[in-house]
Design an enzyme around this catalytic site. Sequence first.
Site, PDB file in Angstrom:
ATOM      1  N   ARG B 299     -16.842  24.291  23.681  1.00  0.00           N
ATOM      2  CA  ARG B 299     -17.181  25.723  23.750  1.00  0.00           C
ATOM      3  C   ARG B 299     -16.033  26.533  24.339  1.00  0.00           C
ATOM      4  NH1 ARG B 299     -23.714  25.700  25.305  1.00  0.00           N
ATOM      5  NH2 ARG B 299     -24.305  25.177  23.171  1.00  0.00           N
ATOM      6  N   TYR B 440     -20.466  28.391  15.449  1.00  0.00           N
ATOM      7  CA  TYR B 440     -20.467  26.945  15.767  1.00  0.00           C
ATOM      8  C   TYR B 440     -20.306  26.674  17.264  1.00  0.00           C
ATOM      9  CZ  TYR B 440     -15.256  26.730  14.778  1.00  0.00           C
ATOM     10  OH  TYR B 440     -13.907  26.890  14.736  1.00  0.00           O
ATOM     11  N   GLU B 441     -20.639  25.471  17.636  1.00  0.00           N
ATOM     12  CA  GLU B 441     -20.701  25.099  19.073  1.00  0.00           C
ATOM     13  C   GLU B 441     -21.635  26.020  19.852  1.00  0.00           C
ATOM     14  OE1 GLU B 441     -19.626  22.327  19.971  1.00  0.00           O
ATOM     15  OE2 GLU B 441     -18.292  21.881  18.289  1.00  0.00           O
ATOM     16  N   GLY B 442     -22.713  26.443  19.211  1.00  0.00           N
ATOM     17  CA  GLY B 442     -23.681  27.316  19.878  1.00  0.00           C
ATOM     18  C   GLY B 442     -23.394  28.768  19.571  1.00  0.00           C
ATOM     19  N   GLN B 447     -25.238  31.060  23.685  1.00  0.00           N
ATOM     20  CA  GLN B 447     -24.397  31.245  24.885  1.00  0.00           C
ATOM     21  C   GLN B 447     -25.068  32.219  25.851  1.00  0.00           C
ATOM     22  OE1 GLN B 447     -21.857  29.199  25.002  1.00  0.00           O
ATOM     23  NE2 GLN B 447     -22.226  28.652  22.855  1.00  0.00           N
TER      24      GLN B 447
END
Lengths: 596, 596
Positions: B299, B440-442, B447
């Site tokens: 992240r 992507y990656e949350g 977040q």
Amino acid sequence: MTTYSAPTRDMQFVINELAGLAEVAALPAFAEQEIGPGLLEAVLEEAAKLATEVLAPLNKVGDIQGARMSPQGVIPADGFAEAYQQFVEGGWNGIGCSTEFGGQGLPEIINTATQEMWNSANMSFALCPLLNAGAIEAIRHAGSAEQKALYLPKMISGEWTGTMNLTESQAGSDLSAVRTRAVPEGDHYRLFGQKIFITWGEHNMTPNTVHLVLARTPDAPEGVKGISLFIVPKFLINPDGSLGARNDVNAVSIEHKLGIHASPTCVMAFGDQDGAVGYRVGEENKGLVYMFIMMNEARFKVGLQGLAIAKRAYQAAREYARDRVQGRPVGAKSGERVTIIHHPDVRRMLMLMKSQNEAMRALAYVVAGYMDLARYHPDAAIRKIHQARVDLLIPVVKGWFTEIGIEIASLGVQVHGGMGFIEETGACQHLRDSRITTIYEGTTGIQAADLAGRKLSMDQGAAMRALITEMGEVAEQLGQAPGDDMAAIRTGLGEGVRALAEATQWILDTRDANAVMAVSVDYLMLAGTVCGGWQMARAAQAAQRKLRVGEDLLFHEAKLVSARFYAEHVLPKTAALLISIRNGGVSIMALTAEQF
Amino acid sequence: MTTYSAPTRDMQFVINELAGLAEVAALPAFAEQEIGPGLLEAVLEEAAKLATEVLAPLNKVGDIQGARMSPQGVIPADGFAEAYQQFVEGGWNGIGCSTEFGGQGLPEIINTATQEMWNSANMSFALCPLLNAGAIEAIRHAGSAEQKALYLPKMISGEWTGTMNLTESQAGSDLSAVRTRAVPEGDHYRLFGQKIFITWGEHNMTPNTVHLVLARTPDAPEGVKGISLFIVPKFLINPDGSLGARNDVNAVSIEHKLGIHASPTCVMAFGDQDGAVGYRVGEENKGLVYMFIMMNEARFKVGLQGLAIAKRAYQAAREYARDRVQGRPVGAKSGERVTIIHHPDVRRMLMLMKSQNEAMRALAYVVAGYMDLARYHPDAAIRKIHQARVDLLIPVVKGWFTEIGIEIASLGVQVHGGMGFIEETGACQHLRDSRITTIYEGTTGIQAADLAGRKLSMDQGAAMRALITEMGEVAEQLGQAPGDDMAAIRTGLGEGVRALAEATQWILDTRDANAVMAVSVDYLMLAGTVCGGWQMARAAQAAQRKLRVGEDLLFHEAKLVSARFYAEHVLPKTAALLISIRNGGVSIMALTAEQF
């Protein structure tokens, strides 16, 4: 692929309740047409059929295939030529055009709704009639009687299309740098030069294309006052009206673009052989004045594109959010998984999309209503007031709608999560297509300069002040309306109107033109946001009236919520924009070019 | 094509003056390495060479060609395999990794700068080592001694790459829905299932790929507490370390995406035949805990991608604005035409890009410095304080950087005008590539939920309050600094910090979890904007110190201007965000799913 469903319900609400269809229908110009909610509904339903069944399914085909260059010229994507035929046969091209040359003479207020549909369904396709409409407007305004008779009927029917040839590689935002030459030869001219970024500059969907071209005559003065406007038909027209020789104008290439792949963006060569035969429109050296008339029309419609793409992006995101199961309600550790439309942040994104779409639609249609009053009202003073309002708001519609349109298209991708980034889903196409709208027909910076520079200074802010007063009155009225929703809307709109008033005064008081230009986009966005809030407040008032008589509860309750959301989560932006504007241009102008 | 020039000057300024290289260098862990401005400069210069000469020129090749699926597996775009070889041979893959397994053990504060370069130069390429780093981190944290010995040296050198296999079609943001099965078989497991969106899931740049995979063992409990983590190598490894049989894991297709075309996004099939041989990492059912460790790392790096693309987009826009002649200075009706960098609105856009890039870089590198202190400081209390700060700020770096990164990439298109929309120019690629970073990656929503939900409630806001206090102190210090610039910065930062404090209190006081989630993205953006302002203020303080001794005047004066611009035209957004947050979730949550 994303589908499209025409928002005829909301269109009718806006046109009937906010944009004043009744007032427009009562104009003498429309005496012979039975304009009213019934006709409106019928037109919208027919347009919706064409848009959803014919144009919308081609949107993705056009994106994937694009228009292609061939030795025979530009070939549109599959299905486009047939769809265009249907569009012409349905009489859609001329529904807003004067009946004198075969148009249907419907008010702009109705035409605008159909424009929104074409652009939601297929923006690449819609650009062809959009540019044609600009060309029609220029000939109608400045052409000779003979030119009108020769070109307008076929352009209004859509049998021929028209294009706008302004840009050259060195002359984009600054048209004073145009170099294309027009050499007189008897009753016509020979044109030599190259134009770029010519939308639908070449295609085979119609037997002829009528190019409107900016060029300089041999002794023309430098700069903007030396530019004339010419008609350059792709095929010359014989005295009997039949098509004659191929003119010396050709597309030499088409651009590979981020979006609107199916709309061929052509490099046009004029006069590669003997010179392209052209006919001057109106007076010599007044070309730019005429061009601005058609550009105003085109700017309004590009603004509509911002709304149109945003609407389609919203529909796609909403459907996805209703279908996609992921996660559980906030706070629940177990139990049923839910569709993502239940998640607060997804709702926030959908509400941003929905409420701003509604605000844009209302503002656009209200402006379209002003256009009708400005054109057709029997009282010259009323015409003038409405024309001033239209002139003031066109840069707002163009600039604010398109900026917000891109934001909404991007939110549409976000709602789809990972799937949004995959081209098959279709959400990206809306983002890619929308990205041009803040650039062509004058960038947002150009719109802002027009608003904060020309439009405000032309009347020392009178039209803007009148607008601010009117908006402030709506906020005041809300003080008497019952309910938390109305109180929240009043607060949001009231603060917004105050910010706009203060920012307007700042612009008018500031003598440093660089400082004004430096914050002009902030000012444009502020004006747009507040105008949107004004229309949302009016929508809430209308919805409350309808709720009082128990009409269509779900729809009108949603209107109140949408207006409240706009007041609570969109209008606050005006606070930030005002601070930014008052901070002026010092830190914007301070660096040397090398220090960047 | 846009070129890339590594911003080593600004990187050194930030690392030396703001991120505390000296403090990090003094840590016992780095006693044997001569870490200081000299080493930093040398590393940055070498990295810049690789980034600008090797990786950046492949960025467009990769975009046009993309990674391709073939019967032999995924074929990277031309030049990528060779570039990867150079990357590995230069030792770049492991510069931030522990020396125990062959890494160079440089501090994160320096590694981060190289990461920025790889991503600016070629984000598609950089994703391969980015995911590998996450896999390395997971094995380092949770793997057995044997696993570490077997995999880490080759993954750290880059001889093998690692991937992260989390997502399944029904399990995206909600990983509790993972269904891939892992059936025990002696010392290993057999995995069966399909993973989607696997970045660099298949390629031929290295002889082996090490997949880290989330799956469920037969008797695992439902939900997040029943997920285990497995190593699934593409080729099994013989006892002597040589590569053995091909494992039953295959890419079945790759996605056609809006951007990062050269980064293959694979659908991975595990166990289409006998089951993919997998080795459990750490304890059973703790997979998600381990995955979050590597995800935190990823992240942070995806946040850097937001900055990295924005930086390249800025460079391209700046060069275009310095070259493109169009129009005359504001107010001039005749005379020389000028480059568009002289136009106030173009400057406004460039300043938005430049100042926010600088703010992001400073914040990222400062967080990287905290990571070093959190990992290596001899005093456990100091480690803990810095870890808390890192945990708090990672969602801000990921969420805010990527949202702003897209805005900046879009501004980059806008500065180019019509040329921006043409793919050849290269400005669109940055927008297209950047668009994935908020997903992507949350997603940004994830977040924001992490920040406003988990992170704030974990310590009842203690870490955030400590941060707010520290930022407020910086604003106070500016009160003593001379000059209009500093006064403007103080005002902007002071207001921002107050807004963040108030919003934080609102979040902590609000019991309705839906309301908190509904405004959580506003809160994240508020936090990011203020943190950026804090770093810009610190940069201004440092610049003023440098100016006092007459050092590099142009650079440090520009820093002051940039910080002032940020305070005057970016920080005001916090006023709007605070109002929106205080308005809460009522209008966000009010509609039924059908009313949208």
